[in-house]
Motif scaffolding. Structure first.
Motif, PDB file in Angstrom:
ATOM      1  N   ALA A  61       0.805  -1.229   0.000  1.00  0.00           N
ATOM      2  CA  ALA A  61       0.000   0.000   0.000  1.00  0.00           C
ATOM      3  C   ALA A  61       0.833   1.270   0.000  1.00  0.00           C
ATOM      4  CB  ALA A  61      -0.955  -0.004   1.191  1.00  0.00           C
ATOM      5  N   ASP A  62       2.029   1.224   0.542  1.00  0.00           N
ATOM      6  CA  ASP A  62       2.840   2.439   0.625  1.00  0.00           C
ATOM      7  C   ASP A  62       3.672   2.717  -0.627  1.00  0.00           C
ATOM      8  OD1 ASP A  62       4.663   0.379   0.963  1.00  0.00           O
ATOM      9  OD2 ASP A  62       5.694   1.311   2.655  1.00  0.00           O
ATOM     10  N   GLU A  63       3.582   1.864  -1.619  1.00  0.00           N
ATOM     11  CA  GLU A  63       4.335   2.079  -2.861  1.00  0.00           C
ATOM     12  C   GLU A  63       3.699   3.186  -3.696  1.00  0.00           C
ATOM     13  OE1 GLU A  63       5.861  -0.895  -5.362  1.00  0.00           O
ATOM     14  OE2 GLU A  63       6.093  -2.346  -3.735  1.00  0.00           O
ATOM     15  N   ASP A  64       4.533   3.976  -4.322  1.00  0.00           N
ATOM     16  CA  ASP A  64       4.053   5.062  -5.180  1.00  0.00           C
ATOM     17  C   ASP A  64       3.779   4.605  -6.610  1.00  0.00           C
ATOM     18  OD1 ASP A  64       4.200   6.960  -3.147  1.00  0.00           O
ATOM     19  OD2 ASP A  64       6.303   7.395  -3.574  1.00  0.00           O
ATOM     20  N   GLU A  65       4.224   3.434  -6.963  1.00  0.00           N
ATOM     21  CA  GLU A  65       4.124   2.932  -8.336  1.00  0.00           C
ATOM     22  C   GLU A  65       2.659   2.808  -8.771  1.00  0.00           C
ATOM     23  OE1 GLU A  65       4.439   1.863 -11.896  1.00  0.00           O
ATOM     24  OE2 GLU A  65       6.351   2.173 -10.860  1.00  0.00           O
ATOM     25  N   PHE A  66       2.316   3.477  -9.874  1.00  0.00           N
ATOM     26  CA  PHE A  66       0.956   3.486 -10.410  1.00  0.00           C
ATOM     27  C   PHE A  66       0.408   2.071 -10.605  1.00  0.00           C
ATOM     28  CE2 PHE A  66      -1.779   3.029 -14.129  1.00  0.00           C
ATOM     29  CZ  PHE A  66      -2.830   3.865 -13.809  1.00  0.00           C
ATOM     30  N   PHE A  67       1.182   1.192 -11.232  1.00  0.00           N
ATOM     31  CA  PHE A  67       0.682  -0.140 -11.567  1.00  0.00           C
ATOM     32  C   PHE A  67       0.444  -1.006 -10.330  1.00  0.00           C
ATOM     33  CE2 PHE A  67       2.645   1.252 -15.556  1.00  0.00           C
ATOM     34  CZ  PHE A  67       1.557   1.102 -16.385  1.00  0.00           C
ATOM     35  N   ILE A  68       1.177  -0.746  -9.263  1.00  0.00           N
ATOM     36  CA  ILE A  68       0.934  -1.455  -8.000  1.00  0.00           C
ATOM     37  C   ILE A  68      -0.368  -0.945  -7.383  1.00  0.00           C
ATOM     38  CG2 ILE A  68       1.744  -1.775  -5.619  1.00  0.00           C
ATOM     39  CD1 ILE A  68       3.334  -3.466  -7.624  1.00  0.00           C
ATOM     40  N   LYS A  70      -2.873   0.514  -8.880  1.00  0.00           N
ATOM     41  CA  LYS A  70      -3.989   0.081  -9.732  1.00  0.00           C
ATOM     42  C   LYS A  70      -4.324  -1.395  -9.449  1.00  0.00           C
ATOM     43  CE  LYS A  70      -6.662   0.923 -13.399  1.00  0.00           C
ATOM     44  NZ  LYS A  70      -7.645   1.983 -13.488  1.00  0.00           N
ATOM     45  N   ALA A  71      -3.293  -2.224  -9.275  1.00  0.00           N
ATOM     46  CA  ALA A  71      -3.500  -3.649  -9.005  1.00  0.00           C
ATOM     47  C   ALA A  71      -4.140  -3.882  -7.635  1.00  0.00           C
ATOM     48  CB  ALA A  71      -2.184  -4.411  -9.118  1.00  0.00           C
ATOM     49  N   ILE A  72      -3.776  -3.069  -6.648  1.00  0.00           N
ATOM     50  CA  ILE A  72      -4.432  -3.175  -5.338  1.00  0.00           C
ATOM     51  C   ILE A  72      -5.926  -2.938  -5.517  1.00  0.00           C
ATOM     52  CG2 ILE A  72      -4.722  -2.058  -3.090  1.00  0.00           C
ATOM     53  CD1 ILE A  72      -1.654  -1.583  -3.108  1.00  0.00           C
ATOM     54  N   GLY A  73      -6.256  -1.869  -6.216  1.00  0.00           N
ATOM     55  CA  GLY A  73      -7.662  -1.567  -6.460  1.00  0.00           C
ATOM     56  C   GLY A  73      -8.361  -2.641  -7.256  1.00  0.00           C
ATOM     57  N   TRP A  74      -7.696  -3.150  -8.257  1.00  0.00           N
ATOM     58  CA  TRP A  74      -8.269  -4.183  -9.108  1.00  0.00           C
ATOM     59  C   TRP A  74      -8.556  -5.448  -8.301  1.00  0.00           C
ATOM     60  CZ3 TRP A  74      -5.311  -6.606 -13.833  1.00  0.00           C
ATOM     61  CH2 TRP A  74      -6.216  -7.270 -14.664  1.00  0.00           C
ATOM     62  N   GLY A  75      -7.578  -5.874  -7.500  1.00  0.00           N
ATOM     63  CA  GLY A  75      -7.771  -7.069  -6.670  1.00  0.00           C
ATOM     64  C   GLY A  75      -8.924  -6.913  -5.694  1.00  0.00           C
ATOM     65  N   LEU A  76      -8.985  -5.751  -5.039  1.00  0.00           N
ATOM     66  CA  LEU A  76     -10.069  -5.498  -4.089  1.00  0.00           C
ATOM     67  C   LEU A  76     -11.421  -5.448  -4.793  1.00  0.00           C
ATOM     68  CD1 LEU A  76      -8.359  -2.792  -1.858  1.00  0.00           C
ATOM     69  CD2 LEU A  76      -8.869  -5.165  -1.206  1.00  0.00           C
ATOM     70  N   ARG A  77     -11.462  -4.775  -5.939  1.00  0.00           N
ATOM     71  CA  ARG A  77     -12.732  -4.665  -6.662  1.00  0.00           C
ATOM     72  C   ARG A  77     -13.245  -6.030  -7.106  1.00  0.00           C
ATOM     73  NH1 ARG A  77     -11.482  -1.247 -10.586  1.00  0.00           N
ATOM     74  NH2 ARG A  77     -11.381  -2.762 -12.251  1.00  0.00           N
ATOM     75  N   HIS A  78     -12.368  -6.872  -7.625  1.00  0.00           N
ATOM     76  CA  HIS A  78     -12.798  -8.220  -8.032  1.00  0.00           C
ATOM     77  C   HIS A  78     -13.385  -8.981  -6.848  1.00  0.00           C
ATOM     78  CE1 HIS A  78     -11.784  -9.356 -12.212  1.00  0.00           C
ATOM     79  NE2 HIS A  78     -11.114  -8.219 -12.156  1.00  0.00           N
ATOM     80  N   TYR A  79     -12.692  -8.926  -5.734  1.00  0.00           N
ATOM     81  CA  TYR A  79     -13.149  -9.682  -4.575  1.00  0.00           C
ATOM     82  C   TYR A  79     -14.402  -9.064  -3.957  1.00  0.00           C
ATOM     83  CZ  TYR A  79     -12.925 -12.509  -0.329  1.00  0.00           C
ATOM     84  OH  TYR A  79     -13.216 -13.372   0.705  1.00  0.00           O
TER      85      TYR A  79
END
Length: 118
Positions: A61-68, A70-79
């Motif tokens: 969560a503390d990473e600034d990288e856009f793709f990380i 976005k992937a956090i959000g994507w994983g949460l949204r799917h679940y």
């Protein structure tokens, strides 16, 4: 190890073999490997390992990288389509560590369905 992840569907019935690998990957130096740990369970619905999903999201969560983010959000949204109340509770508890992008993407379905406020 990478071949196992690429054939993840084969291991969906026995994912315990992959968790030690994914635990290492979640801390890997390469962003695309770390990103894999966030989205590899997308589409698994009730077979999602909630503990691992939330652990991996929190770890990165503390990473600034856009793709990380976005992937956090994507994983949460799917679940959230499978366990909306659990995702809502986790997002609300961890709101302070989530980036605006991860928060927006991760709660999108919950907001659309009126389960969570913006």
């Amino acid at each position: 190890d990478f071949a196992k992840i690429l054939s993840f569907s084969r291991y969906r019935s026995q994912p315990e073999e992959l968790w030690p690998i994914l635990d290492e990957w979640n801390q890997d130096e390469h962003l695309w490997i770390r990103r894999t740990t966030l989205i590899c369970q997308n589409g698994m619905k009730e077979k999602t390992n909630e503990e691992k999903l939330f652990e991996y999201c929190e770890n990165l969560a503390d990473e600034d990288e856009f793709f990380i983010q976005k992937a956090i959000g994507w994983g949460l949204r799917h679940y959230s389509r499978t366990e909306p109340q659990n995702v809502k509770a986790w997002v609300e508890k961890n709101k302070s560590i989530l980036s605006p992008l991860a928060l927006r993407e991760g709660s999108r379905f919950l907001i659309e369905k009126g389960i969570m406020n913006q």
